[in-house]
Design a protein around this motif. Sequence first.
Motif, PDB file in Angstrom:
ATOM      1  N   PHE A 177       0.826  -1.212   0.000  1.00  0.00           N
ATOM      2  CA  PHE A 177       0.000   0.000   0.000  1.00  0.00           C
ATOM      3  C   PHE A 177       0.861   1.264   0.000  1.00  0.00           C
ATOM      4  CE2 PHE A 177      -3.037   3.029   2.118  1.00  0.00           C
ATOM      5  CZ  PHE A 177      -3.911   3.102   1.043  1.00  0.00           C
ATOM      6  N   ILE A 178       2.068   1.180   0.570  1.00  0.00           N
ATOM      7  CA  ILE A 178       2.991   2.318   0.500  1.00  0.00           C
ATOM      8  C   ILE A 178       3.209   2.709  -0.964  1.00  0.00           C
ATOM      9  CG2 ILE A 178       5.422   2.990   0.760  1.00  0.00           C
ATOM     10  CD1 ILE A 178       5.426   1.511   3.422  1.00  0.00           C
ATOM     11  N   GLY A 179       3.450   1.714  -1.814  1.00  0.00           N
ATOM     12  CA  GLY A 179       3.666   1.990  -3.238  1.00  0.00           C
ATOM     13  C   GLY A 179       2.461   2.646  -3.873  1.00  0.00           C
ATOM     14  N   THR A 180       1.259   2.192  -3.523  1.00  0.00           N
ATOM     15  CA  THR A 180       0.037   2.790  -4.061  1.00  0.00           C
ATOM     16  C   THR A 180      -0.101   4.240  -3.609  1.00  0.00           C
ATOM     17  OG1 THR A 180      -1.033   0.610  -3.979  1.00  0.00           O
ATOM     18  CG2 THR A 180      -2.466   2.526  -4.206  1.00  0.00           C
ATOM     19  N   CYS A 181       0.181   4.485  -2.317  1.00  0.00           N
ATOM     20  CA  CYS A 181       0.105   5.853  -1.797  1.00  0.00           C
ATOM     21  C   CYS A 181       1.120   6.769  -2.481  1.00  0.00           C
ATOM     22  CB  CYS A 181       0.346   5.855  -0.289  1.00  0.00           C
ATOM     23  SG  CYS A 181      -0.985   5.122   0.693  1.00  0.00           S
ATOM     24  N   LEU A 182       2.325   6.263  -2.700  1.00  0.00           N
ATOM     25  CA  LEU A 182       3.349   7.075  -3.356  1.00  0.00           C
ATOM     26  C   LEU A 182       2.969   7.363  -4.802  1.00  0.00           C
ATOM     27  CD1 LEU A 182       6.705   5.586  -1.983  1.00  0.00           C
ATOM     28  CD2 LEU A 182       5.348   7.509  -1.138  1.00  0.00           C
ATOM     29  N   TRP A 183       2.330   6.399  -5.469  1.00  0.00           N
ATOM     30  CA  TRP A 183       1.861   6.632  -6.843  1.00  0.00           C
ATOM     31  C   TRP A 183       0.846   7.783  -6.861  1.00  0.00           C
ATOM     32  CZ3 TRP A 183      -3.156   6.196  -8.772  1.00  0.00           C
ATOM     33  CH2 TRP A 183      -3.259   6.322 -10.159  1.00  0.00           C
ATOM     34  N   ALA A 184      -0.121   7.738  -5.929  1.00  0.00           N
ATOM     35  CA  ALA A 184      -1.124   8.812  -5.871  1.00  0.00           C
ATOM     36  C   ALA A 184      -0.477  10.141  -5.503  1.00  0.00           C
ATOM     37  CB  ALA A 184      -2.208   8.448  -4.857  1.00  0.00           C
ATOM     38  N   TYR A 185       0.480  10.104  -4.596  1.00  0.00           N
ATOM     39  CA  TYR A 185       1.178  11.321  -4.162  1.00  0.00           C
ATOM     40  C   TYR A 185       1.884  11.989  -5.330  1.00  0.00           C
ATOM     41  CZ  TYR A 185       4.556  14.193  -1.523  1.00  0.00           C
ATOM     42  OH  TYR A 185       5.323  15.228  -1.028  1.00  0.00           O
ATOM     43  N   TYR A 186       2.590  11.191  -6.126  1.00  0.00           N
ATOM     44  CA  TYR A 186       3.358  11.769  -7.241  1.00  0.00           C
ATOM     45  C   TYR A 186       2.499  12.016  -8.475  1.00  0.00           C
ATOM     46  CZ  TYR A 186       7.649  11.309  -4.598  1.00  0.00           C
ATOM     47  OH  TYR A 186       8.618  11.452  -3.642  1.00  0.00           O
ATOM     48  N   GLN A 187       1.260  11.511  -8.484  1.00  0.00           N
ATOM     49  CA  GLN A 187       0.325  11.952  -9.517  1.00  0.00           C
ATOM     50  C   GLN A 187      -0.051  13.408  -9.282  1.00  0.00           C
ATOM     51  OE1 GLN A 187      -1.103   9.964 -12.291  1.00  0.00           O
ATOM     52  NE2 GLN A 187       0.804   8.942 -11.681  1.00  0.00           N
ATOM     53  N   LYS A 188      -0.159  13.772  -8.007  1.00  0.00           N
ATOM     54  CA  LYS A 188      -0.502  15.156  -7.662  1.00  0.00           C
ATOM     55  C   LYS A 188       0.725  16.066  -7.650  1.00  0.00           C
ATOM     56  CE  LYS A 188      -4.867  14.125  -6.806  1.00  0.00           C
ATOM     57  NZ  LYS A 188      -5.968  14.637  -7.669  1.00  0.00           N
ATOM     58  N   LYS A 189       1.885  15.479  -7.278  1.00  0.00           N
ATOM     59  CA  LYS A 189       3.118  16.275  -7.146  1.00  0.00           C
ATOM     60  C   LYS A 189       4.254  15.614  -7.916  1.00  0.00           C
ATOM     61  CE  LYS A 189       1.729  17.719  -2.485  1.00  0.00           C
ATOM     62  NZ  LYS A 189       2.109  17.748  -1.043  1.00  0.00           N
ATOM     63  N   PRO A 190       4.120  15.536  -9.230  1.00  0.00           N
ATOM     64  CA  PRO A 190       5.161  14.845 -10.013  1.00  0.00           C
ATOM     65  C   PRO A 190       6.494  15.591  -9.967  1.00  0.00           C
ATOM     66  CG  PRO A 190       3.641  16.004 -11.458  1.00  0.00           C
ATOM     67  CD  PRO A 190       3.063  16.102 -10.082  1.00  0.00           C
ATOM     68  N   ASP A 191       7.579  14.834 -10.011  1.00  0.00           N
ATOM     69  CA  ASP A 191       8.900  15.438 -10.119  1.00  0.00           C
ATOM     70  C   ASP A 191       9.725  14.593 -11.084  1.00  0.00           C
ATOM     71  OD1 ASP A 191       9.698  13.183  -8.697  1.00  0.00           O
ATOM     72  OD2 ASP A 191      10.018  14.254  -6.814  1.00  0.00           O
ATOM     73  N   ALA A 192      10.969  14.950 -11.272  1.00  0.00           N
ATOM     74  CA  ALA A 192      11.801  14.294 -12.281  1.00  0.00           C
ATOM     75  C   ALA A 192      12.019  12.816 -11.959  1.00  0.00           C
ATOM     76  CB  ALA A 192      13.154  15.015 -12.392  1.00  0.00           C
ATOM     77  N   VAL A 193      12.236  12.499 -10.686  1.00  0.00           N
ATOM     78  CA  VAL A 193      12.523  11.107 -10.309  1.00  0.00           C
ATOM     79  C   VAL A 193      11.293  10.223 -10.491  1.00  0.00           C
ATOM     80  CG1 VAL A 193      13.165   9.577  -8.401  1.00  0.00           C
ATOM     81  CG2 VAL A 193      14.358  11.747  -8.713  1.00  0.00           C
ATOM     82  N   SER A 194      10.154  10.643  -9.959  1.00  0.00           N
ATOM     83  CA  SER A 194       8.935   9.823 -10.082  1.00  0.00           C
ATOM     84  C   SER A 194       8.529   9.649 -11.537  1.00  0.00           C
ATOM     85  CB  SER A 194       7.798  10.447  -9.277  1.00  0.00           C
ATOM     86  OG  SER A 194       7.453  11.725  -9.795  1.00  0.00           O
ATOM     87  N   SER A 195       8.662  10.692 -12.325  1.00  0.00           N
ATOM     88  CA  SER A 195       8.309  10.601 -13.757  1.00  0.00           C
ATOM     89  C   SER A 195       9.248   9.653 -14.488  1.00  0.00           C
ATOM     90  CB  SER A 195       8.365  11.992 -14.397  1.00  0.00           C
ATOM     91  OG  SER A 195       7.456  12.869 -13.775  1.00  0.00           O
ATOM     92  N   ALA A 196      10.539   9.703 -14.141  1.00  0.00           N
ATOM     93  CA  ALA A 196      11.503   8.805 -14.785  1.00  0.00           C
ATOM     94  C   ALA A 196      11.228   7.345 -14.426  1.00  0.00           C
ATOM     95  CB  ALA A 196      12.923   9.185 -14.355  1.00  0.00           C
ATOM     96  N   ILE A 197      10.805   7.090 -13.191  1.00  0.00           N
ATOM     97  CA  ILE A 197      10.491   5.714 -12.775  1.00  0.00           C
ATOM     98  C   ILE A 197       9.255   5.209 -13.509  1.00  0.00           C
ATOM     99  CG2 ILE A 197       9.681   4.307 -10.841  1.00  0.00           C
ATOM    100  CD1 ILE A 197      11.524   5.963  -9.033  1.00  0.00           C
ATOM    101  N   LEU A 198       8.224   6.027 -13.577  1.00  0.00           N
ATOM    102  CA  LEU A 198       6.993   5.599 -14.246  1.00  0.00           C
ATOM    103  C   LEU A 198       7.193   5.419 -15.748  1.00  0.00           C
ATOM    104  CD1 LEU A 198       4.354   7.779 -12.340  1.00  0.00           C
ATOM    105  CD2 LEU A 198       4.680   5.303 -12.187  1.00  0.00           C
ATOM    106  N   SER A 199       8.134   6.156 -16.321  1.00  0.00           N
ATOM    107  CA  SER A 199       8.391   6.023 -17.759  1.00  0.00           C
ATOM    108  C   SER A 199       9.330   4.853 -18.068  1.00  0.00           C
ATOM    109  CB  SER A 199       9.004   7.318 -18.309  1.00  0.00           C
ATOM    110  OG  SER A 199      10.322   7.509 -17.802  1.00  0.00           O
ATOM    111  N   GLY A 200       9.963   4.320 -17.046  1.00  0.00           N
ATOM    112  CA  GLY A 200      10.893   3.209 -17.239  1.00  0.00           C
ATOM    113  C   GLY A 200      12.333   3.644 -17.374  1.00  0.00           C
ATOM    114  N   ALA A 201      12.606   4.944 -17.264  1.00  0.00           N
ATOM    115  CA  ALA A 201      13.975   5.434 -17.403  1.00  0.00           C
ATOM    116  C   ALA A 201      14.810   5.155 -16.152  1.00  0.00           C
ATOM    117  CB  ALA A 201      13.968   6.934 -17.698  1.00  0.00           C
ATOM    118  N   GLU A 202      14.153   5.042 -15.000  1.00  0.00           N
ATOM    119  CA  GLU A 202      14.834   4.740 -13.738  1.00  0.00           C
ATOM    120  C   GLU A 202      14.172   3.516 -13.097  1.00  0.00           C
ATOM    121  OE1 GLU A 202      17.456   6.170 -12.498  1.00  0.00           O
ATOM    122  OE2 GLU A 202      17.641   7.909 -13.833  1.00  0.00           O
ATOM    123  N   LYS A 203      14.928   2.823 -12.242  1.00  0.00           N
ATOM    124  CA  LYS A 203      14.390   1.657 -11.559  1.00  0.00           C
ATOM    125  C   LYS A 203      13.392   2.075 -10.478  1.00  0.00           C
ATOM    126  CE  LYS A 203      18.321  -1.446 -12.289  1.00  0.00           C
ATOM    127  NZ  LYS A 203      19.354  -2.294 -11.649  1.00  0.00           N
TER     128      LYS A 203
END
Length: 520
Positions: A298-324
């Motif tokens: 659930f931590i992962g789910t919460c972080l996904w929702a958090y970065y949907q509202k407050k995206p940054d370079a790291v979260s966007s790179a992870i969701l795009s597959g550029a970062e692990k």
Amino acid sequence: MTLRVFDIVVIALYFAGVLALGLWFSKRNKNTEHYFLGGRDFPGWAIGISFVGAMVSSVTFIALPADSFKTTWVRYLPHFAFPVVVLICAYVFIPFFRRGTVTSAYQYLDLRFGPSVSVYGAFVFLGLQIVRTASVLYLMAMLMATLTGISVETALLVAGGVTALYTIKGGFEAVVWTDVIQTIVLVLGGLVVIVVAVNGVEGGLGAIFSQALDAGKLSFVKDLNPKTGTLEPIASGFSLTEKTAVMLMLVGFTQFIAGKLNQESVQRWCSAKSAHEARKSMLVLGVCSLPVWAIFMFIGTCLWAYYQKKPDAVSSAILSGAEKAEGILPHFIATALPAGVAGVVIAAALAAAMSTLSSAINSASMVVVNDLYKRFSRVPRGDLHYLRAGRLSSLLVSAMMIAIAFVFLYSDSKTVTEFTIIITAIFGGGIGGIFLMGMLSRKGDARAVLVGIAVVLLFTAYALLTQYKVIPPLFNPYYTSIIGNILMIVVTYVAALFMPARKRDMTNLTVWDMDKNKNM
């Protein structure tokens, strides 16, 4: 990240606390019975919580949130098989191991199949424990270095050294009671991350659930297609070539059964006050484990929702597959947690790893002394000698763990992963099958088991060749453990038909030959 003073104080207090506890318990270790089994006086609830701590490592602390952040809850499916495994352990395995005179998993293999199989099992266990603990320590040190700003080398020495010291000095009693504390810290750290993430999302918990449900992030039957980047339903039914819900649960069942048929589990069962308390430990584990795993998913789910509202370079790179994806929780800890709170979560990450490491070190040293040193030592020794040998073997196991972690550090990450996979696949296949064959059938001796081992080693070699695309695969790599253990049981049984074992007393060596009058 540069730690603030309050965070440093929290982490220092955590280290000081576990060290003090280990040193305090060291005064009680007067013989090997206490050093390896804590005097056989543990309550079931403590053993159960210790089981939880030993099962949740730094890999789980990072990997489960990473998986649900990037994909869905589909890889939680194997955990649904765990309650069934708990019941089997409580009402089949525990009475079996407690009724006889067994204190070691490999002592049982000796009694059932002879020294060759026992020694093989002991060496396999030791090799896997050292490689597994080295990888856990390495990942913990990488996380610690990222979050604190110290070098990875320093993190390896500090975390590994503190864990080794309280384990070597305190013995199994220190392992169990520090596990209890570390499990509480671990869960507290996870809940802290959830609270901070929920407070950072407008609408709170309700908004997170609504958003995650709409996006399919809470699905148990969808997975991320890496080619399209979309969530798609997984296949249904039985299949050896595709991931399905049924097969994932079978994978979980197989891996959990094999994980309970090893020295760490047998040692804990034998250390309880009674068979009733040992059984209670499994019921505590069964009640606690699924919610703990769910917290980290659930931590992962919460972080996904958090970065949907407050995206940054790291979260966007992870969701795009550029970062692990494994970088998302450390990133959140470093950038979103206030002073002091970050220290608690870092302590929780350390607790996740240290509980796994301490349990592995002590169980490995028990195997070294009881199953190898005593067997190959030609001169009988007093118990005090074996107590010293236990401490020395704990030191040697710890040193090897830290040394291999340094090897991982100075190797590229691909080499580390490949090395761990190769060792686990080649030497770990079929061990659970050997135990099940011994417990469930009167047939077979060392000759039949050695035939099974040879076939399983050939099978795992084939599985590795398919993984590295040398030859085409006939099954999904997820199912290697299932097929390996089935092969072990079937081949050993068939070999036993052609090589009948001589008749002997099988009392307490199979589930069909239990001494019902034996006090457990």
